[in-house]
Design a protein around this motif. Sequence first.
Motif, PDB file in Angstrom:
ATOM      1  N   LEU A 231      -1.752  -1.519  -4.222  1.00  0.00           N
ATOM      2  CA  LEU A 231      -2.618  -0.348  -4.218  1.00  0.00           C
ATOM      3  C   LEU A 231      -1.774   0.914  -4.175  1.00  0.00           C
ATOM      4  O   LEU A 231      -0.960   1.098  -3.268  1.00  0.00           O
ATOM      5  CB  LEU A 231      -3.565  -0.376  -3.015  1.00  0.00           C
TER       6      LEU A 231
ATOM      7  N   ASP B  98      -2.401   5.004  -4.120  1.00  0.00           N
ATOM      8  CA  ASP B  98      -3.525   5.896  -3.839  1.00  0.00           C
ATOM      9  C   ASP B  98      -3.016   7.267  -3.412  1.00  0.00           C
ATOM     10  O   ASP B  98      -2.218   7.384  -2.473  1.00  0.00           O
ATOM     11  CB  ASP B  98      -4.388   5.272  -2.728  1.00  0.00           C
TER      12      ASP B  98
ATOM     13  N   ARG C 196       0.632   5.260  -0.306  1.00  0.00           N
ATOM     14  CA  ARG C 196      -0.409   6.285  -0.211  1.00  0.00           C
ATOM     15  C   ARG C 196       0.179   7.659   0.103  1.00  0.00           C
ATOM     16  O   ARG C 196       1.177   7.788   0.812  1.00  0.00           O
ATOM     17  CB  ARG C 196      -1.405   5.935   0.896  1.00  0.00           C
TER      18      ARG C 196
ATOM     19  N   ARG D 179       0.853  -1.179   0.000  1.00  0.00           N
ATOM     20  CA  ARG D 179       0.000   0.000   0.000  1.00  0.00           C
ATOM     21  C   ARG D 179       0.894   1.236   0.000  1.00  0.00           C
ATOM     22  O   ARG D 179       1.627   1.477   0.962  1.00  0.00           O
ATOM     23  CB  ARG D 179      -0.911   0.015   1.234  1.00  0.00           C
TER      24      ARG D 179
ATOM     25  N   ASN E 290      -7.986   9.325 -11.698  1.00  0.00           N
ATOM     26  CA  ASN E 290      -6.687   9.996 -11.656  1.00  0.00           C
ATOM     27  C   ASN E 290      -6.714  11.266 -12.494  1.00  0.00           C
ATOM     28  O   ASN E 290      -7.557  11.437 -13.372  1.00  0.00           O
ATOM     29  CB  ASN E 290      -5.597   9.058 -12.175  1.00  0.00           C
TER      30      ASN E 290
ATOM     31  N   ILE F 132      -5.234   4.799  -8.095  1.00  0.00           N
ATOM     32  CA  ILE F 132      -6.412   5.636  -7.931  1.00  0.00           C
ATOM     33  C   ILE F 132      -6.025   6.994  -7.342  1.00  0.00           C
ATOM     34  O   ILE F 132      -5.022   7.128  -6.642  1.00  0.00           O
ATOM     35  CB  ILE F 132      -7.469   4.960  -7.023  1.00  0.00           C
ATOM     36  N   ASN F 133      -6.842   8.009  -7.673  1.00  0.00           N
ATOM     37  CA  ASN F 133      -6.788   9.322  -7.004  1.00  0.00           C
ATOM     38  C   ASN F 133      -5.407   9.960  -7.045  1.00  0.00           C
ATOM     39  O   ASN F 133      -4.992  10.609  -6.079  1.00  0.00           O
ATOM     40  CB  ASN F 133      -7.240   9.192  -5.544  1.00  0.00           C
ATOM     41  N   SER F 134      -4.694   9.801  -8.151  1.00  0.00           N
ATOM     42  CA  SER F 134      -3.315  10.281  -8.224  1.00  0.00           C
ATOM     43  C   SER F 134      -3.144  11.287  -9.358  1.00  0.00           C
ATOM     44  O   SER F 134      -3.956  11.365 -10.275  1.00  0.00           O
ATOM     45  CB  SER F 134      -2.351   9.101  -8.412  1.00  0.00           C
TER      46      SER F 134
ATOM     47  N   ARG G 163      -3.849  -1.606  -8.559  1.00  0.00           N
ATOM     48  CA  ARG G 163      -4.765  -0.484  -8.671  1.00  0.00           C
ATOM     49  C   ARG G 163      -4.033   0.835  -8.481  1.00  0.00           C
ATOM     50  O   ARG G 163      -3.234   0.973  -7.546  1.00  0.00           O
ATOM     51  CB  ARG G 163      -5.893  -0.571  -7.632  1.00  0.00           C
TER      52      ARG G 163
END
Length: 229
Positions: A136, A138, A103, A101, A193, A160-162, A158
């Motif tokens: 992940l 993120d 983040r 992960r 993204n 995401i949101n980057s 995955r």
Amino acid sequence: MNDGARLYDCPKAPHGYITISDLDLYGSNPAAAADSVIVAPNAVGIDLFNQHIVYINNVRVSDFVTGIHGRQSYSVYITGSNISDNRGDNIRVDYDANSWRIRDSIISQAGGWGINVYGPGDATPLGKINSSNDLLLDGLRLERNQRGAVRFIAYGSRLINSRLEGNGKLSFSYPYRAILVDKHATETRILTNYFSGNCVQDHGIGTIRDFNIPSSYNTAECRQLPITR
């Protein structure tokens, strides 16, 4: 220490519950040096092997060949860190590195890939040779990584949101490649993204790309680029 790893642990039996936090780690290969000058060709900032449940928080890792490298290590959590300005890959997720992960971090200005996920066809690692899964990514800033922001070649990754901007300028002309989903990657997700001057090169199986900004970022032209790793 000029060459090798700044932080390294290689136990024979799996270890776990390690925290690395609030550190600035700088190697001997500043990005400002000439491209031909690699003082420490094997330098790694943080090298994880056979380590599980590892927390890397609020850490800066720069000026190595590879910033963070992990293999046979499960559940590695990288949060609130700046892994940038390394001469090769900023982060390399090697074989048997499941459930990482990453983040809310800055992963920028690598000489190679921002995040390089190993899989079939890559160099034979030590130990097992199973590709990783369940990665992940993120809330990252992925900017100006020379080969690209992320290379996926595993199962169930995955992003995401980057934010992805200015990546891939070492390899190609416009449209510059931010992401390579290699032909061996399966069930990759690229969702919500923000892209600026970057595209996705998708040769994977079962990839879903949706709800990205802008919705018209040019994947078709990017797909025609050669698959260079």
